[in-house]
Design a protein around this motif. Structure first.
Motif, PDB file in Angstrom:
ATOM      1  N   ILE A 119      16.023  10.284   1.834  1.00 15.77           N
ATOM      2  CA  ILE A 119      14.574  10.452   1.650  1.00 15.77           C
ATOM      3  C   ILE A 119      13.965   9.168   1.093  1.00 15.77           C
ATOM      4  CG2 ILE A 119      12.801  11.676   0.317  1.00 15.77           C
ATOM      5  CD1 ILE A 119      13.883  13.325   2.620  1.00 15.77           C
ATOM      6  N   GLU A 120      14.636   8.553   0.134  1.00 14.72           N
ATOM      7  CA  GLU A 120      14.138   7.290  -0.438  1.00 14.72           C
ATOM      8  C   GLU A 120      14.065   6.205   0.640  1.00 14.72           C
ATOM      9  OE1 GLU A 120      12.430   4.778  -2.964  1.00 14.72           O
ATOM     10  OE2 GLU A 120      12.840   6.884  -3.391  1.00 14.72           O
ATOM     11  N   PHE A 121      15.084   6.141   1.467  1.00 16.84           N
ATOM     12  CA  PHE A 121      15.100   5.161   2.556  1.00 16.84           C
ATOM     13  C   PHE A 121      13.940   5.407   3.524  1.00 16.84           C
ATOM     14  CE2 PHE A 121      16.410   4.233   6.955  1.00 16.84           C
ATOM     15  CZ  PHE A 121      16.541   2.861   6.875  1.00 16.84           C
ATOM     16  N   LEU A 122      13.749   6.649   3.927  1.00 17.81           N
ATOM     17  CA  LEU A 122      12.670   6.975   4.869  1.00 17.81           C
ATOM     18  C   LEU A 122      11.297   6.680   4.274  1.00 17.81           C
ATOM     19  CD1 LEU A 122      14.107  10.267   6.387  1.00 17.81           C
ATOM     20  CD2 LEU A 122      13.685   8.120   7.621  1.00 17.81           C
ATOM     21  N   LYS A 123      11.117   6.992   3.006  1.00 13.74           N
ATOM     22  CA  LYS A 123       9.843   6.659   2.346  1.00 13.74           C
ATOM     23  C   LYS A 123       9.622   5.152   2.341  1.00 13.74           C
ATOM     24  CE  LYS A 123       9.043   8.724  -1.618  1.00 13.74           C
ATOM     25  NZ  LYS A 123       9.295   9.365  -2.924  1.00 13.74           N
ATOM     26  N   SER A 124      10.673   4.405   2.088  1.00 12.47           N
ATOM     27  CA  SER A 124      10.561   2.946   2.053  1.00 12.47           C
ATOM     28  C   SER A 124      10.245   2.376   3.429  1.00 12.47           C
ATOM     29  CB  SER A 124      11.861   2.331   1.518  1.00 12.47           C
ATOM     30  OG  SER A 124      12.082   2.748   0.192  1.00 12.47           O
ATOM     31  N   VAL A 125      10.883   2.924   4.466  1.00 14.67           N
ATOM     32  CA  VAL A 125      10.595   2.471   5.834  1.00 14.67           C
ATOM     33  C   VAL A 125       9.146   2.792   6.191  1.00 14.67           C
ATOM     34  CG1 VAL A 125      11.071   2.893   8.288  1.00 14.67           C
ATOM     35  CG2 VAL A 125      12.972   2.580   6.688  1.00 14.67           C
ATOM     36  N   HIS A 126       8.729   4.017   5.905  1.00 13.78           N
ATOM     37  CA  HIS A 126       7.354   4.431   6.225  1.00 13.78           C
ATOM     38  C   HIS A 126       6.358   3.522   5.514  1.00 13.78           C
ATOM     39  CE1 HIS A 126       3.721   6.865   6.478  1.00 13.78           C
ATOM     40  NE2 HIS A 126       4.295   7.496   7.488  1.00 13.78           N
ATOM     41  N   SER A 153       0.861  -1.179   0.000  1.00 17.32           N
ATOM     42  CA  SER A 153       0.000   0.000   0.000  1.00 17.32           C
ATOM     43  C   SER A 153       0.899   1.231   0.000  1.00 17.32           C
ATOM     44  CB  SER A 153      -0.917  -0.008   1.227  1.00 17.32           C
ATOM     45  OG  SER A 153      -0.150   0.107   2.401  1.00 17.32           O
ATOM     46  N   SER A 154       0.295   2.414  -0.024  1.00 21.98           N
ATOM     47  CA  SER A 154       1.102   3.632  -0.064  1.00 21.98           C
ATOM     48  C   SER A 154       0.774   4.512   1.134  1.00 21.98           C
ATOM     49  CB  SER A 154       0.824   4.379  -1.368  1.00 21.98           C
ATOM     50  OG  SER A 154      -0.553   4.697  -1.436  1.00 21.98           O
ATOM     51  N   PHE A 155       1.402   5.675   1.181  1.00 23.24           N
ATOM     52  CA  PHE A 155       1.130   6.628   2.252  1.00 23.24           C
ATOM     53  C   PHE A 155      -0.364   6.889   2.329  1.00 23.24           C
ATOM     54  CE2 PHE A 155       5.581   8.229   1.606  1.00 23.24           C
ATOM     55  CZ  PHE A 155       6.006   8.017   2.906  1.00 23.24           C
ATOM     56  N   GLY A 156      -0.904   6.911   3.539  1.00 20.77           N
ATOM     57  CA  GLY A 156      -2.332   7.171   3.721  1.00 20.77           C
ATOM     58  C   GLY A 156      -2.671   8.632   3.537  1.00 20.77           C
ATOM     59  N   ASP A 157      -1.947   9.516   4.182  1.00 21.64           N
ATOM     60  CA  ASP A 157      -2.223  10.950   4.156  1.00 21.64           C
ATOM     61  C   ASP A 157      -0.957  11.691   3.735  1.00 21.64           C
ATOM     62  OD1 ASP A 157      -2.067  13.699   5.591  1.00 21.64           O
ATOM     63  OD2 ASP A 157      -4.213  13.195   5.599  1.00 21.64           O
ATOM     64  N   ARG A 158      -1.046  12.408   2.636  1.00 26.44           N
ATOM     65  CA  ARG A 158       0.122  13.073   2.065  1.00 26.44           C
ATOM     66  C   ARG A 158       0.733  14.104   3.012  1.00 26.44           C
ATOM     67  NH1 ARG A 158       2.272  13.975  -3.150  1.00 26.44           N
ATOM     68  NH2 ARG A 158       3.351  15.971  -3.269  1.00 26.44           N
ATOM     69  N   PHE A 159      -0.115  14.908   3.655  1.00 28.62           N
ATOM     70  CA  PHE A 159       0.389  15.941   4.564  1.00 28.62           C
ATOM     71  C   PHE A 159       1.148  15.310   5.728  1.00 28.62           C
ATOM     72  CE2 PHE A 159      -0.112  18.556   8.382  1.00 28.62           C
ATOM     73  CZ  PHE A 159       0.570  19.703   7.967  1.00 28.62           C
ATOM     74  N   ASP A 160       0.536  14.291   6.369  1.00 26.12           N
ATOM     75  CA  ASP A 160       1.201  13.615   7.485  1.00 26.12           C
ATOM     76  C   ASP A 160       2.528  13.001   7.048  1.00 26.12           C
ATOM     77  OD1 ASP A 160      -0.822  14.284   9.205  1.00 26.12           O
ATOM     78  OD2 ASP A 160      -1.802  12.323   9.145  1.00 26.12           O
ATOM     79  N   ALA A 161       2.536  12.429   5.858  1.00 24.33           N
ATOM     80  CA  ALA A 161       3.761  11.803   5.343  1.00 24.33           C
ATOM     81  C   ALA A 161       4.856  12.847   5.156  1.00 24.33           C
ATOM     82  CB  ALA A 161       3.468  11.083   4.035  1.00 24.33           C
ATOM     83  N   GLU A 162       4.493  14.008   4.613  1.00 25.04           N
ATOM     84  CA  GLU A 162       5.488  15.051   4.384  1.00 25.04           C
ATOM     85  C   GLU A 162       6.044  15.592   5.698  1.00 25.04           C
ATOM     86  OE1 GLU A 162       3.802  17.937   1.729  1.00 25.04           O
ATOM     87  OE2 GLU A 162       3.721  16.507   0.075  1.00 25.04           O
ATOM     88  N   VAL A 163       5.163  15.779   6.688  1.00 28.05           N
ATOM     89  CA  VAL A 163       5.615  16.242   8.002  1.00 28.05           C
ATOM     90  C   VAL A 163       6.571  15.216   8.607  1.00 28.05           C
ATOM     91  CG1 VAL A 163       4.859  16.700  10.381  1.00 28.05           C
ATOM     92  CG2 VAL A 163       3.600  17.692   8.455  1.00 28.05           C
ATOM     93  N   TRP A 164       6.193  13.944   8.497  1.00 23.70           N
ATOM     94  CA  TRP A 164       7.025  12.879   9.033  1.00 23.70           C
ATOM     95  C   TRP A 164       8.382  12.846   8.333  1.00 23.70           C
ATOM     96  CZ3 TRP A 164       9.329   8.293   7.407  1.00 23.70           C
ATOM     97  CH2 TRP A 164       9.720   7.412   8.424  1.00 23.70           C
ATOM     98  N   LEU A 165       8.380  12.970   7.011  1.00 23.26           N
ATOM     99  CA  LEU A 165       9.634  12.922   6.255  1.00 23.26           C
ATOM    100  C   LEU A 165      10.562  14.081   6.608  1.00 23.26           C
ATOM    101  CD1 LEU A 165       8.421  11.771   2.731  1.00 23.26           C
ATOM    102  CD2 LEU A 165      10.016  10.554   4.226  1.00 23.26           C
ATOM    103  N   VAL A 166      10.015  15.266   6.771  1.00 21.91           N
ATOM    104  CA  VAL A 166      10.847  16.423   7.133  1.00 21.91           C
ATOM    105  C   VAL A 166      11.482  16.196   8.503  1.00 21.91           C
ATOM    106  CG1 VAL A 166      10.773  18.874   7.761  1.00 21.91           C
ATOM    107  CG2 VAL A 166       9.633  18.093   5.684  1.00 21.91           C
ATOM    108  N   ASP A 167      10.678  15.739   9.459  1.00 18.79           N
ATOM    109  CA  ASP A 167      11.179  15.484  10.811  1.00 18.79           C
ATOM    110  C   ASP A 167      12.244  14.395  10.804  1.00 18.79           C
ATOM    111  OD1 ASP A 167      11.524  15.231  13.556  1.00 18.79           O
ATOM    112  OD2 ASP A 167       9.607  14.238  13.891  1.00 18.79           O
TER     113      ASP A 167
END
Length: 199
Positions: A76-83, A46-60
């Motif tokens: 960033i690619e690693f963090l997206k993959s972990v998430h 599956s993919s990220f559920g909520d784009r805004f939450d994902a972006e906040v999480w990635l920045v942090d």
């Protein structure tokens, strides 16, 4: 003389290897439910559920991860993959980061003395157990999918008890040293306070 010594050392290693991983191996062999769960998890995504939450999480997380992975694009690619792998299994991505921190210190090609591979230190026998012998456990997404599926299964099996689930993941059920290490990394490096914006 050196050849005989080397052969002896190899023999000792081969004899002791099963002892090092015995509890994890036995647990995996007698657990067809985990085998089925892992097989299903590897096949679905599956993919990220909520784009805004994902972006906040990635920045942090990007700021926190910079000391471990210097390359920004790969980080960033690693963090997206972990998430992705964590949320796909209903796991907190921060806890998965803590586990990776302990298991491999974010080294993509980590290889343990027992043969566990990659970020989440997955044992190679899992590929045959679920009928995917060609999977590359050193490949980031594959390793994360396997590791997260195994952890999620153990968490479900232990009815949400993180201490027991983490000990199972490590093959040290009944002991707390490993769960304590993961929880410590989570609290010190990866913990995210949930903020509620209720009106």
């Amino acid at each position: 003389m050196k050849a005989r010594w080397l052969k002896k050392l190899i023999r000792i290693c081969l004899v002791s290897l099963p002892l090092l991983t015995a509890s994890a191996w036995v647990d995996a062999k007698v657990d067809p439910e985990l085998r089925a769960y892992l097989k299903d998890a590897i096949s679905s995504s599956s993919s990220f559920g909520d784009r805004f939450d994902a972006e906040v999480w990635l920045v942090d997380m990007n700021a926190r991860m910079s000391r471990f992975i210097p390359d920004k694009e790969f980080r960033i690619e690693f963090l997206k993959s972990v998430h992705h792998a964590a949320t796909d299994q209903n796991l907190p991505p921060e806890m998965v980061l803590a586990l990776i921190h302990v298991e491999s210190a974010f080294k993509p090609y980590a290889l343990s003395h027992a043969g566990a591979q990659g970020y989440m230190q997955v044992m190679p026998f899992w590929r045959n157990e679920i009928g995917r012998p060609d999977d590359n456990l050193m490949e980031m997404q594959t390793n994360l999918k396997y590791g997260c599926a195994i952890l999620a299964h153990y968490l479900k099996r232990e009815k949400g008890n993180w201490i027991r689930a983490l000990a199972r993941y490590n093959g040290s059920l009944g002991k707390t040293w490993y769960p304590e290490r993961v929880m410590n990394k989570w609290q010190r490096h990866w913990f995210v306070r949930q903020i509620s914006f209720r009106r």
